[in-house]
Design a protein around this motif. Structure first.
Motif, PDB file in Angstrom:
ATOM      1  N   ASP A  14       0.859  -1.182   0.000  1.00 47.85           N
ATOM      2  CA  ASP A  14       0.000   0.000   0.000  1.00 47.85           C
ATOM      3  C   ASP A  14       0.901   1.240   0.000  1.00 47.85           C
ATOM      4  O   ASP A  14       1.644   1.468   0.966  1.00 47.85           O
ATOM      5  CB  ASP A  14      -0.892  -0.015   1.245  1.00 47.85           C
ATOM      6  CG  ASP A  14      -1.911   1.118   1.258  1.00 47.85           C
ATOM      7  OD1 ASP A  14      -1.620   2.202   0.703  1.00 47.85           O
ATOM      8  OD2 ASP A  14      -2.993   0.921   1.832  1.00 47.85           O
ATOM      9  N   PRO A  15       0.869   2.036  -1.075  1.00 46.33           N
ATOM     10  CA  PRO A  15       1.794   3.171  -1.155  1.00 46.33           C
ATOM     11  C   PRO A  15       1.492   4.279  -0.164  1.00 46.33           C
ATOM     12  O   PRO A  15       2.332   5.154   0.054  1.00 46.33           O
ATOM     13  CB  PRO A  15       1.620   3.660  -2.597  1.00 46.33           C
ATOM     14  CG  PRO A  15       0.233   3.250  -2.965  1.00 46.33           C
ATOM     15  CD  PRO A  15       0.003   1.948  -2.266  1.00 46.33           C
ATOM     16  N   THR A  16       0.322   4.248   0.463  1.00 48.70           N
ATOM     17  CA  THR A  16      -0.014   5.330   1.396  1.00 48.70           C
ATOM     18  C   THR A  16       0.487   5.078   2.808  1.00 48.70           C
ATOM     19  O   THR A  16       0.577   6.015   3.599  1.00 48.70           O
ATOM     20  CB  THR A  16      -1.547   5.543   1.443  1.00 48.70           C
ATOM     21  OG1 THR A  16      -2.171   4.391   2.039  1.00 48.70           O
ATOM     22  CG2 THR A  16      -2.105   5.776   0.051  1.00 48.70           C
ATOM     23  N   ASN A  17       0.788   3.811   3.136  1.00 52.44           N
ATOM     24  CA  ASN A  17       1.256   3.525   4.495  1.00 52.44           C
ATOM     25  C   ASN A  17       2.434   2.557   4.541  1.00 52.44           C
ATOM     26  O   ASN A  17       2.929   2.233   5.635  1.00 52.44           O
ATOM     27  CB  ASN A  17       0.109   3.001   5.374  1.00 52.44           C
ATOM     28  CG  ASN A  17      -0.514   1.728   4.823  1.00 52.44           C
ATOM     29  OD1 ASN A  17       0.109   0.991   4.059  1.00 52.44           O
ATOM     30  ND2 ASN A  17      -1.758   1.464   5.216  1.00 52.44           N
ATOM     31  N   GLY A  18       2.859   2.057   3.368  1.00 50.29           N
ATOM     32  CA  GLY A  18       4.007   1.171   3.308  1.00 50.29           C
ATOM     33  C   GLY A  18       3.755  -0.241   3.774  1.00 50.29           C
ATOM     34  O   GLY A  18       4.686  -1.046   3.877  1.00 50.29           O
ATOM     35  N   PRO A 254      -2.402   7.630  -5.737  1.00 50.89           N
ATOM     36  CA  PRO A 254      -1.155   6.979  -5.311  1.00 50.89           C
ATOM     37  C   PRO A 254      -1.117   5.495  -5.642  1.00 50.89           C
ATOM     38  O   PRO A 254      -0.032   4.948  -5.915  1.00 50.89           O
ATOM     39  CB  PRO A 254      -1.124   7.221  -3.797  1.00 50.89           C
ATOM     40  CG  PRO A 254      -2.523   7.570  -3.427  1.00 50.89           C
ATOM     41  CD  PRO A 254      -3.118   8.243  -4.611  1.00 50.89           C
ATOM     42  N   TYR A 255      -2.278   4.833  -5.647  1.00 52.84           N
ATOM     43  CA  TYR A 255      -2.314   3.414  -6.012  1.00 52.84           C
ATOM     44  C   TYR A 255      -2.038   3.253  -7.510  1.00 52.84           C
ATOM     45  O   TYR A 255      -1.284   2.359  -7.926  1.00 52.84           O
ATOM     46  CB  TYR A 255      -3.668   2.810  -5.636  1.00 52.84           C
ATOM     47  CG  TYR A 255      -3.890   2.838  -4.143  1.00 52.84           C
ATOM     48  CD1 TYR A 255      -3.363   1.852  -3.324  1.00 52.84           C
ATOM     49  CD2 TYR A 255      -4.608   3.880  -3.544  1.00 52.84           C
ATOM     50  CE1 TYR A 255      -3.544   1.880  -1.951  1.00 52.84           C
ATOM     51  CE2 TYR A 255      -4.791   3.926  -2.172  1.00 52.84           C
ATOM     52  CZ  TYR A 255      -4.258   2.921  -1.374  1.00 52.84           C
ATOM     53  OH  TYR A 255      -4.428   2.962  -0.016  1.00 52.84           O
ATOM     54  N   PHE A 256      -2.629   4.108  -8.305  1.00 55.57           N
ATOM     55  CA  PHE A 256      -2.364   4.073  -9.744  1.00 55.57           C
ATOM     56  C   PHE A 256      -0.890   4.346 -10.041  1.00 55.57           C
ATOM     57  O   PHE A 256      -0.258   3.629 -10.819  1.00 55.57           O
ATOM     58  CB  PHE A 256      -3.235   5.098 -10.478  1.00 55.57           C
ATOM     59  CG  PHE A 256      -2.924   5.205 -11.941  1.00 55.57           C
ATOM     60  CD1 PHE A 256      -3.545   4.369 -12.858  1.00 55.57           C
ATOM     61  CD2 PHE A 256      -1.983   6.122 -12.405  1.00 55.57           C
ATOM     62  CE1 PHE A 256      -3.233   4.445 -14.210  1.00 55.57           C
ATOM     63  CE2 PHE A 256      -1.667   6.208 -13.748  1.00 55.57           C
ATOM     64  CZ  PHE A 256      -2.300   5.362 -14.654  1.00 55.57           C
ATOM     65  N   ASP A 257      -0.356   5.365  -9.419  1.00 62.29           N
ATOM     66  CA  ASP A 257       1.017   5.782  -9.726  1.00 62.29           C
ATOM     67  C   ASP A 257       2.044   4.714  -9.385  1.00 62.29           C
ATOM     68  O   ASP A 257       3.122   4.676  -9.984  1.00 62.29           O
ATOM     69  CB  ASP A 257       1.360   7.066  -8.961  1.00 62.29           C
ATOM     70  CG  ASP A 257       0.648   8.295  -9.518  1.00 62.29           C
ATOM     71  OD1 ASP A 257       0.128   8.224 -10.644  1.00 62.29           O
ATOM     72  OD2 ASP A 257       0.614   9.322  -8.813  1.00 62.29           O
ATOM     73  N   ASN A 258       1.730   3.834  -8.433  1.00 59.71           N
ATOM     74  CA  ASN A 258       2.681   2.826  -7.985  1.00 59.71           C
ATOM     75  C   ASN A 258       2.248   1.402  -8.329  1.00 59.71           C
ATOM     76  O   ASN A 258       2.847   0.442  -7.837  1.00 59.71           O
ATOM     77  CB  ASN A 258       2.889   2.942  -6.476  1.00 59.71           C
ATOM     78  CG  ASN A 258       3.577   4.234  -6.093  1.00 59.71           C
ATOM     79  OD1 ASN A 258       4.797   4.347  -6.175  1.00 59.71           O
ATOM     80  ND2 ASN A 258       2.790   5.225  -5.680  1.00 59.71           N
ATOM     81  N   TYR A 262       1.021  -0.822 -14.451  1.00 62.47           N
ATOM     82  CA  TYR A 262       1.035   0.411 -15.231  1.00 62.47           C
ATOM     83  C   TYR A 262       1.554   1.629 -14.472  1.00 62.47           C
ATOM     84  O   TYR A 262       1.512   2.744 -14.967  1.00 62.47           O
ATOM     85  CB  TYR A 262      -0.349   0.720 -15.802  1.00 62.47           C
ATOM     86  CG  TYR A 262      -1.504   0.634 -14.820  1.00 62.47           C
ATOM     87  CD1 TYR A 262      -2.585  -0.191 -15.101  1.00 62.47           C
ATOM     88  CD2 TYR A 262      -1.520   1.367 -13.644  1.00 62.47           C
ATOM     89  CE1 TYR A 262      -3.640  -0.284 -14.215  1.00 62.47           C
ATOM     90  CE2 TYR A 262      -2.570   1.277 -12.768  1.00 62.47           C
ATOM     91  CZ  TYR A 262      -3.636   0.450 -13.058  1.00 62.47           C
ATOM     92  OH  TYR A 262      -4.678   0.362 -12.181  1.00 62.47           O
ATOM     93  N   GLY A 263       2.012   1.425 -13.249  1.00 65.77           N
ATOM     94  CA  GLY A 263       2.548   2.540 -12.499  1.00 65.77           C
ATOM     95  C   GLY A 263       3.830   3.089 -13.111  1.00 65.77           C
ATOM     96  O   GLY A 263       4.507   2.432 -13.901  1.00 65.77           O
TER      97      GLY A 263
END
Length: 378
Positions: A14-18, A254-258, A262-263
Motif C-alpha cells: 500500500d503506497p499510502t502507508n508502506g 497513489p495506487y495508480f502511480d505505484n 502500469y505505475g
C-alpha cells in the motif's frame, strides 16, 4: 447479462502507508471479495493463475473449490487458466472435479499467460505458445467428451486408451472462454469452436478492443455458429468510485502511480482517456460501461477489477458494495433495453448446456465446419 469481479491476486505494498499484506492475508482477501460479490448480487467471481511473485493464485481450482463451499449462487471462473504450461489432462480432471463440487457453477477462461519465465519453469518453449495452445485445447476437448482417448501430438507424451476422471458433471463439459489481449489466433480459435471470447479490456484503447472482438465475431459467423452479433463476448474493466470525481482521483492516484503493471508510466488522466479505466462517480462508471457496447456490440459478461495495486480490503469491499447496489442494477436494465431479441443475454451455463442435450454443438469434439488448420487428429 452477467456481472462480476475478477482478481489477479497481486501482493502489492500500500503506497499510502508502506504496509504489504502477507500471502495468507491476500489469499483470504480474495475469498472475502468473492463472498461480498455474492452478497451484493453479482454473478461471477474469477481468479487469475500466476506462478510468480508478486501474485498468489497459483492453484485456481483449490481457491474456487473453497469459495464454492461458502457460496450458493455465485458462478466461479478463471481469469486465465494457462492452456500452455498446464497439462491438458490435469486441466480436464481438475475442472471436472470442481464442476462436481460446485454443482455446475463453473466455467473457465483459457489463455497463454503474459510472463515469459513461466514457460521454462514448466518445461515449455514460449516460442511455441500459439501452436501449443491450439493443440492442447483440442486434446482437452477430447478428454472431456470421449470415454477413451488415443492421442499423439507435438507437445506432450502420447495417450493410449486414457480416461479422464471424474467425467464432467452430467457428461457436460464446462463452458470455455478464450482470453486474449493481442493474439488474433486465439480469437480465431474461440470462433472455430463456438466458444466465448474474453478481452481483458484494461490496458488497450477501445480501437484495439473493437478490432479483436470484431475479428472473433466475423469468424464465429464464418464457422456457422450463428450471426456475428450472437457471438459470446466478455469484457474486463477497472473502476474506482467515490461520491465525486475529484475525491475518487485523490484517493486512487497513489495506487495508480505505484501499480506494479502500469505505475510509473502515463498519468492517471492520460490512462483514463486512453483506456477503459474509470475513476469517478458511480454515474460516470455507468455511463462509461454502457459505452463499451457501442464499439464491441451487445455482449454477455462484464467483469470488474477492483482489488489491484495494494488497495486495502475494506476499500475493495466498499467498491464491490457500490457496484452491486448503485451500478450493476442500472447496467442490467440499460443493457437489456438495447439488446435485440435474437442476441443472447447471458453466456451458456451448465443448466443451459445440459438442456441443449448431447447432440448440441458444445458437446462435439470438432465443429461441423472444419477450418482451423493447426488442429490435427493424430
Amino acid at each position: 447479462m452477467q456481472f462480476g469481479i475478477f482478481s489477479v491476486g497481486d501482493v502489492t505494498t500500500d503506497p499510502t502507508n508502506g504496509r504489504t499484506p502477507s500471502e495468507a492475508e491476500r489469499i483470504m482477501a480474495m475469498v472475502a471479495i468473492a463472498a461480498k460479490a455474492e452478497e451484493v448480487g453479482l454473478d461471477v467471481f474469477a481468479t487469475g493463475e500466476h506462478h510468480n511473485p508478486p501474485f498468489v493464485p497459483s492453484s485456481p481450482t483449490t481457491m474456487l473449490g473453497y469459495i464454492a463451499a461458502r457460496t450458493e449462487r455465485l458462478r466461479l471462473s478463471t481469469a486465465t487458466t494457462l492452456i500452455t504450461t498446464n497439462d491438458p489432462v490435469k486441466i480436464a480432471e481438475d475442472y471436472a472435479m470442481l464442476q462436481h463440487l460446485a454443482d455446475g457453477r463453473v466455467d473457465l477462461m483459457l489463455g497463454r499467460g503474459n510472463t515469459a519465465p513461466v514457460y521454462p519453469w514448466f518445461g515449455k518453449d514460449i516460442r511455441q505458445g500459439i501452436p501449443m495452445a491450439i493443440e492442447n485445447y483440442h486434446l482437452l476437448r477430447r478428454l472431456w467428451r470421449e470415454k477413451q482417448v488415443d492421442w499423439q501430438g507435438r507437445y506432450r507424451t502420447p495417450l493410449q486408451g486414457f480416461t479422464a476422471t471424474p467425467a464432467p458433471l452430467d457428461d457436460t463439459p464446462p463452458f470455455v472462454w478464450h482470453g486474449s489481449i493481442r493474439s488474433p489466433e486465439i480469437a480465431e480459435q474461440a470462433a472455430f469452436y463456438g466458444d466465448g471470447f474474453f478481452h481483458n479490456h484494461i490496458f488497450w484503447n477501445k480501437e484495439h478492443t473493437e478490432q479483436m472482438v470484431g475479428l472473433y465475431r466475423r469468424r464465429f459467423e464464418h464457422y456457422g455458429h450463428g450471426a456475428a452479433d450472437q457471438a459470446i463476448v466478455g469484457l474486463g474493466g477497472q473502476v474506482f468510485m467515490a461520491d465525486t470525481e475529484a475525491e475518487a482521483k485523490r484517493f486512487f492516484r497513489p495506487y495508480f502511480d505505484n501499480a506494479p503493471v502500469y505505475g510509473h508510466g502515463p498519468s492517471l488522466e492520460e490512462f483514463t482517456t486512453q483506456t477503459p479505466l474509470t475513476v469517478g462517480t458511480p454515474e460516470q462508471v455507468i455511463e462509461r460501461t454502457l459505452g463499451f457496447a457501442d464499439y464491441v456490440g451487445d455482449y454477455q459478461r462484464q467483469l470488474f477489477l477492483t482489488d489491484h495495486a495494494g488497495l486495502p480490503l475494506d476499500v475493495v469491499l466498499e467498491q464491490i458494495e457500490r457496484l452491486g447496489r448503485e451500478v450493476v442494477p442500472v447496467l442490467r436494465k440499460e443493457f437489456e433495453l438495447r439488446r435485440p431479441d435474437h442476441v443472447p443475454s447471458d453466456p451458456p451455463t451448465h443448466e443451459s448446456l445440459v438442456a441443449a442435450g448431447p447432440e448440441a454443438p458444445h458437446q462435439q469434439v470438432r465443429p461441423a465446419r472444419a477450418g482451423l488448420s493447426e488442429v490435427r487428429e493424430d
